[in-house]
Design a protein around this motif. Structure first.
Motif, mmCIF file in Angstrom:
data_model
loop_
_atom_site.group_PDB
_atom_site.id
_atom_site.type_symbol
_atom_site.label_atom_id
_atom_site.label_comp_id
_atom_site.label_asym_id
_atom_site.label_seq_id
_atom_site.Cartn_x
_atom_site.Cartn_y
_atom_site.Cartn_z
ATOM 1 N N GLY A 705 30.807 25.197 -0.644
ATOM 2 C CA GLY A 705 31.576 25.916 -1.635
ATOM 3 C C GLY A 705 31.318 25.385 -3.035
ATOM 4 O O GLY A 705 30.669 24.356 -3.236
ATOM 5 N N GLU A 711 34.846 29.264 -6.953
ATOM 6 C CA GLU A 711 35.473 29.977 -5.846
ATOM 7 C C GLU A 711 36.306 31.153 -6.344
ATOM 8 O O GLU A 711 36.319 32.231 -5.731
ATOM 9 C CB GLU A 711 36.344 29.003 -5.045
ATOM 10 N N ARG A 715 35.856 35.214 -5.396
ATOM 11 C CA ARG A 715 36.969 36.050 -4.937
ATOM 12 C C ARG A 715 37.148 37.270 -5.833
ATOM 13 O O ARG A 715 37.399 38.387 -5.345
ATOM 14 C CB ARG A 715 38.256 35.222 -4.902
ATOM 15 N N TRP A 737 32.538 37.952 3.721
ATOM 16 C CA TRP A 737 33.533 37.079 3.100
ATOM 17 C C TRP A 737 34.126 36.103 4.125
ATOM 18 O O TRP A 737 34.257 34.904 3.862
ATOM 19 C CB TRP A 737 34.640 37.950 2.485
ATOM 20 N N GLU A 741 33.806 31.798 4.421
ATOM 21 C CA GLU A 741 34.880 30.830 4.626
ATOM 22 C C GLU A 741 34.686 30.037 5.920
ATOM 23 O O GLU A 741 34.979 28.835 5.981
ATOM 24 C CB GLU A 741 36.234 31.550 4.653
ATOM 25 N N LYS A 744 32.255 27.130 5.448
ATOM 26 C CA LYS A 744 32.875 25.932 4.874
ATOM 27 C C LYS A 744 33.657 25.166 5.926
ATOM 28 O O LYS A 744 33.719 23.927 5.892
ATOM 29 C CB LYS A 744 33.781 26.334 3.704
ATOM 30 N N GLN A 760 41.110 23.951 4.763
ATOM 31 C CA GLN A 760 40.131 25.024 4.776
ATOM 32 C C GLN A 760 40.359 25.970 5.948
ATOM 33 O O GLN A 760 40.241 27.186 5.820
ATOM 34 C CB GLN A 760 38.712 24.447 4.839
ATOM 35 N N ASN A 763 43.282 28.237 5.081
ATOM 36 C CA ASN A 763 42.902 29.293 4.138
ATOM 37 C C ASN A 763 42.055 30.370 4.824
ATOM 38 O O ASN A 763 42.195 31.568 4.537
ATOM 39 C CB ASN A 763 42.151 28.706 2.958
ATOM 40 N N CYS A 764 41.189 29.937 5.698
ATOM 41 C CA CYS A 764 40.303 30.894 6.370
ATOM 42 C C CYS A 764 41.099 31.799 7.309
ATOM 43 O O CYS A 764 40.867 33.022 7.372
ATOM 44 C CB CYS A 764 39.230 30.134 7.135
#
Length: 1153
Positions: A705, A711, A715, A737, A741, A744, A760, A763-764
């Protein structure tokens, strides 16, 4: 007088009779005893003449010979021929003596002019000499000056035979010592000298040593130049003699050559038996038979005759069809074969067949053929390109550039010509600058845009021009990225997004140049662009401007993001200066890839920018803006932009510029490809680094990332472009997308960073749920598959199974589903099957995989796993798979190309059936099914990627089976070899092949395979992986030979690996793709530095700059490998206008602080 005075009495003996006549040759009638005193008086007379004349010199003097008696004159007249020969001998000896003594004399003394008699003898004939002879006899005194006498023959003037030469010799000033010819030669006995103490003193004698030099004759090896030449000579045919075998053992095996024929029979014509058959026939007046005369004498003659026939055939065909361009090109290529043949164009009769042909001779012949071809085909660009490529060998760069410019001016609508012209200018180190090449790209794109618009009436647009223009645009962006100007490349993509998707309706009908003029006010207005917060697009801005402009709302202070701390660039000032500079330069590359724009919320202006290079003006991008009318190209623009930023979108870089953009060695990083042979995540970057990354070689490429601003930029791009598409294209964007993610997350797993993995992963998962909540994505099996795979990677196996079961139940009952459903079930089964790699769940994983693949074929709704599947259901599932596969293969074998939908369904169905056969029957059944599918697909009109995808699964199954069970590697090697020969540019196949072959100690078969593929394929991947395979073997040998720093016995005796790797590099760089590939040059430089050869490494670095002067990564590698040359490298970067973000002056200030 007798010729031999000691035996004079023999001739005068009595009773000589007839013997007198036989002994007449012993007498010399031209000589008498009385002439001896007169000859002895010549020196005395010469002395008298010298005393009366001028002062003596080193030159010969003229003297008068003594009078000859009348008795001698008559014999001399009768023997004029003998006298002439003696005269020539005396004159020749005189000139040699004169030359020798002239060297010993000083430079001021010069010999007298030639005597008059010599001049007259050269210009007159024998008749004139006869008329002058009585005059010479009558005037003896006048003949004195016409004879030469040397001073050494004069005895009385020994005291006056020397004189002082006062003329200086300038050679004594120019040279350090006397001329070696003026120094007396002597032989030294020993190296000592009298009068010195040998214990304390010694003399160093200069010059040749007194010791006798022993000449050692080196044995010529087979690889030397002389021996290689002998290999090209045709051998002599030999054969064994047909003799009855003897009982005695032979010390050697007798062979006979062509000359060892039976001895000829002795006849009256050949009494000694020494004449061969042809000589005997000649003596008899006969000639050879017609068959013997027509038959060629040797294999070389037959080859020469065949080549001559081919040349005549080519000449006849090009004369009959002068418009056939391909025939002319084949004739040019045929010249290489002609020049390799021996004896075809022999310069003389006895010339040897093997001789070196000059490369210039080949080039001249090709050039002459091309000029003839161009005369008949004035509009052929292929012939013009071939001529320019040929003339690059011996033309000056300025001349070549003028010819290129003329050709571009004549053919401005030829995209292939523009592409080669840009590569030529881009790779000329002497004239290269970034600004110049950037301007050439702008001129190219603007000219081709005018051709597409129809503004250039004389040259219409050719088919495929729009796709080629888009490829040139991407090549331009990668050029700017590699040169360090990432801000301009990103700004180009930003402008293209607005210029393509947010164009006002009022300007759509204008040509490209007019649209660019209207676009300039928007670019300079300060309005947020694509990727920036609050971006609305060009159309919305223009409509609002017509209404009176935007209403500026002051943002809240809480929304202000504090800038990242940039003072942490130098963390350790104790490091060497070059390491600090490299770390800071790469850090700025990673953070400052976005164009700098003044933040109006902080009241910034353009003067607040510390680095003006970060600002991108409209003039920097105006000429490079192009129109894309095709929806497919518009979507490719978005995916190319995202992949440029590091998002794995599956976009394939155009073949025309793919190797120009390859600059990192991530293609060799197996990663999950080794750990998960069935479900690895293929990010498909193909060795092209993303923007902001300038890592050294050997650094693993896992998507870590960007910074926080980066980042957010990505987005914003997704939020801006996703509403522009629908259906499959929108689904692919969401899929990309989510994969970004997930990449990462995988990096956190491999780095074992648990803290970042937790955040992470959270968030994913949040992103996946948000995407699935959208109405368009609720039935998107691709997103469901990625979400379930994410849960599996995070270790939530049961949650992942629930997601898979829920997604499969959405399909409901009925017939077999589409390709997305098949891919979802396939991934589910593969993940279950890979649990076999762990010893805890052996056996249970296979049962779950069978359950998933069986339920895919049933008409009823999908149900979760409840137990083993019965044999009846397995048999029904196999019949269903066979019926469906036959139907798909029947559709693909039609005459018309199959649409994309059925093709994807065929691939997914074949992969599921392969896995089903493997888990239910075994690996042999899966191999047989693969062969059946291959046989059906090879005769179909399906796209090439169909069979390639099935092949990847087949090889993955074989790799998985070899890890789980005891199975030989031969089937896997054979499958990989056959697949690579079909798809030589597939990096996944090459990775698997190199990994499998690295386990073998025998490298000969692998090398033969690499050699065969590199000869036939034009791709660069075979060369890259051949080099990597040899480097892996070299590392293995070094590991075995050195354990804990001490030498051990080498179990793998390999020699010359370093030389082999170097030879592979040199061969790969001979091709056009390899010569312009930055990755290949970086690998070569890194390899030579690892060997410790700094001087040769520097030579390769400068050679790399001659071909790839735009690659900033090469300069950074040079600073790392040659720290002492850092100043010179940075000066070179500044001269070529490459981006240097941290000048050394600024570095000095930072170190002082």
């Amino acid at each position: 007088m007798a010729l031999f005075p000691a035996f004079a009495g023999i001739g005068e003996a009595p009773n000589s009779g007839s013997a007198r006549k036989e002994l007449d040759w012993l007498s010399n009638p031209s000589f008498c005893v009385g002439a001896v005193p007169s000859l002895s008086q010549q020196p005395e007379e010469a002395t008298a003449l010298v005393s009366e004349g001028s002062s003596p010199t080193r030159s010969p003097l003229k003297s008068e010979p003594s009078d000859e008696s009348d008795a001698n004159r008559k014999p001399r007249q009768t023997s004029r021929k003998k006298k002439k020969e003696k005269k020539k001998k005396r004159k020749h000896h005189h000139k040699k003596t004169k030359r020798k003594r002239g060297q010993a004399s000083s430079s001021g003394s010069e010999p007298d002019s030639e005597p008059e008699k010599d001049k007259t003898s050269r210009s007159t004939g024998d008749s004139r000499r006869e008329s002058e002879k009585p005059r010479q006899e009558g005037h003896a005194a006048d003949d004195v000056g016409r004879r030469f006498v040397w001073l050494e023959d004069v005895q009385a003037l020994t005291g006056e035979t020397f004189r002082t030469d006062k003329k200086p010799d300038p050679a004594n000033w120019e040279y350090k010592s006397l001329y070696r010819g003026d120094i007396a030669r002597y032989k030294r006995k020993g190296d000592s000298c009298l009068g010195i103490n040998p214990k304390k003193q010694c003399i160093s004698w200069e010059g040749a040593s007194t010791e006798k030099k022993h000449s050692h004759k080196h044995v010529e090896r087979y690889f030397t130049k002389k021996s290689v030449g002998l290999m090209n000579i045709d051998g002599v045919a030999v054969g064994s003699k047909t003799e009855p075998p003897s009982s005695e053992p032979l010390s050697f095996i007798p062979v006979k050559g062509p000359d060892d024929a039976l001895p000829p029979v002795t006849t009256w014509l050949n009494p000694l038996g020494i004449y061969d058959q042809s000589t005997t026939q000649w003596l008899q007046g006969q000639g050879p038979s017609e068959q013997e005369s027509k038959q060629p004498d040797s294999q070389t003659d037959r080859e020469s005759a065949l080549l001559k026939a081919k040349v005549e055939e080519f000449n006849r065909r090009v004369r009959e069809s002068p418009r056939d361009v391909q025939l002319w090109m084949a004739f040019v290529a045929f010249q290489d074969e002609v020049m390799k043949s021996p004896g075809l164009y022999a310069l003389e009769e006895g010339e040897p067949e093997k001789r070196k042909r000059s490369r210039k001779l080949v080039l001249d012949r090709k050039l002459a053929i091309l000029e003839r071809a161009i005369e008949s085909n004035q509009s052929s660009v292929e012939l013009q390109l071939a001529k320019l490529e040929l003339c690059a060998e011996f033309w000056e760069p300025s001349t070549l550039l003028r010819e290129w410019q003329k050709l571009i001016f004549v053919h401005p609508n030829k995209t292939a010509l523009w592409q080669k012209y840009l590569l030529f200018c881009q790779s000329q180190f002497s004239t290269f600058t970034v600004a110049k090449i950037h301007g050439l790209y702008g001129k190219c794109l603007s000219t081709l845009s005018a051709v597409l618009d129809g503004s250039i009436l004389s040259h219409p647009a050719l088919p495929g021009t729009e796709e080629a223009v888009f490829a040139l645009f991407l090549q331009h962006c990668h050029f700017l990225r590699q040169a360090g100007h990432s801000e301009k490349a990103v700004a180009l993509f930003q402008a293209m997004v607005d210029f393509t998707f947010f164009k006002p309706d009022s300007v759509k009908d204008l040509p490209t140049k007019g649209q660019v003029e209207f676009f300039e006010p928007f670019w300079d207005s300060g309005e947020p662009r694509a990727g920036e917060k609050g971006a609305r697009g060009w159309r919305a801005w223009m409509q609002q401007q017509e209404r009176g402009g935007w209403v500026v709302i002051s943002p809240d202070d809480d929304d202000d993001d504090e800038p990242e701390d940039e003072d942490q660039e130098i963390r350790d000032k104790s490091l060497p200066r070059w390491q600090i500079w490299l770390a800071a330069e790469r850090s700025r590359d990673q953070r400052h890839w976005r164009p700098w724009r003044p933040d109006k919320t902080r009241k910034q202006t353009e003067e607040d920018c510390e680095d003006p290079e970060r600002q991108v003006l409209f003039d920097d991008i105006a000429q490079s803006l192009i129109q894309l009318s095709s929806p497919d190209l518009q979507f490719q623009l978005v995916t190319a932009f995202l992949q440029f930023l590091g998002v794995p979108c599956g976009f394939s870089t155009p073949a025309s510029c793919v190797y120009l953009a390859v600059d990192e060695d991530s293609i060799f990083d197996n990663g999950l490809h080794d750990e998960k042979p069935l479900t690895f995540l293929n990010l498909s970057f193909n060795g092209i680094s993303c923007v902001g990354r300038s890592d050294p070689l050997g650094c693993r490429r896992w998507t870590r990332g960007h910074s926080r601003e980066g980042e957010e930029f990505i987005r914003n791009i997704f939020h801006l472009v996703m509403p522009l598409f629908s259906g499959q294209e929108r689904s692919q964007l969401c899929f990309s997308w989510l994969r970004y993610e997930m990449a990462k997350v995988i990096w956190c797993l491999r780095a074992k960073n648990k803290k970042r993995l937790k955040s992470q992963g959270k968030n994913c998962k949040k992103l996946a749920k948000n995407l699935l909540k959208e109405p368009e994505n609720r039935n998107d099996f691709c997103l469901w598959k990625q979400y379930a795979h994410l849960e599996w990677l995070l270790g939530n196996t049961e949650d992942s199974r629930k997601v898979f079961d829920s997604a499969l139940s959405l399909a409901g009952g009925g017939e077999l589903g589409g390709s997305e459903l098949w891919e979802l079930g396939l991934l589910y089964a593969q993940l279950e099957l890979e649990l076999e790699l762990s010893a805890e769940v052996r056996g249970a994983a296979v049962v779950r995989a069978v359950h998933v693949l069986t339920r895919l074929t049933e008409n009823g709704p999908y149900g979760p796993y409840s137990g083993p599947v019965s044999a009846v259901h397995v048999l029904k599932a196999r019949k269903a798979y066979e019926h469906a596969l036959q139907g798909c293969l029947g559709q693909s074998c039609g005459s018309s190309p199959a649409p994309a939908g059925p093709t994807h369904r065929l691939v997914s169905l074949a992969k599921c059936f392969l896995l089903f056969q493997y888990v239910t029957v075994g690996i042999e059944a899966a191999v047989r099914l693969y062969e059946q599918v291959c046989a059906g697909l090879r005769g179909s009109v399906c796209p090439g990627g169909t069979l390639e995808a099935v092949t990847l699964l087949h090889t993955g199954l074989l790799r998985f089976h070899t890890r789980v069970h005891v199975y030989p590697l031969a089937p896997l090697r054979q499958a990989l070899s056959e697949a690579i020969q079909l798809y030589p540019d597939n990096q996944l196949l090459w990775r698997a092949y190199v990994q499998v072959q690295s386990k073998s100690h025998a490298a000969s078969k692998t090398r033969r395979f690499f050699d065969a593929v590199t000869r036939s394929a034009k791709a660069l991947e075979p060369w890259l992986f051949a080099i990597e395979a040899e480097k892996m073997r070299k590392r293995l040998v070094e590991t075995v030979q050195r354990v804990d720093g001490r030498e051990v016995h080498a179990t793998i005796p390999e020699t010359g690996l370093a030389h082999r790797v170097r030879a592979l590099f040199e061969s790969a760089l001979q091709s056009d793709h390899g010569r312009l590939c930055p990755l290949l040059w970086r690998m070569y430089l890194n390899f030579l530095v690892s060997l410790g050869n700094k001087e040769r490494s520097k030579g390769v670095f400068y050679k790399a700059l001659q071909n790839c002067p735009w690659a900033k990564a090469l300069y950074l590698d040079a600073v790392e490998h040659f720290p002492e040359e850092m100043q010179e490298v940075l000066d070179l970067m500044t001269e070529k206008e490459l981006r240097v973000r941290l000048p050394l002056e600024e570095l000095a200030l930072l170190l002082e602080d």
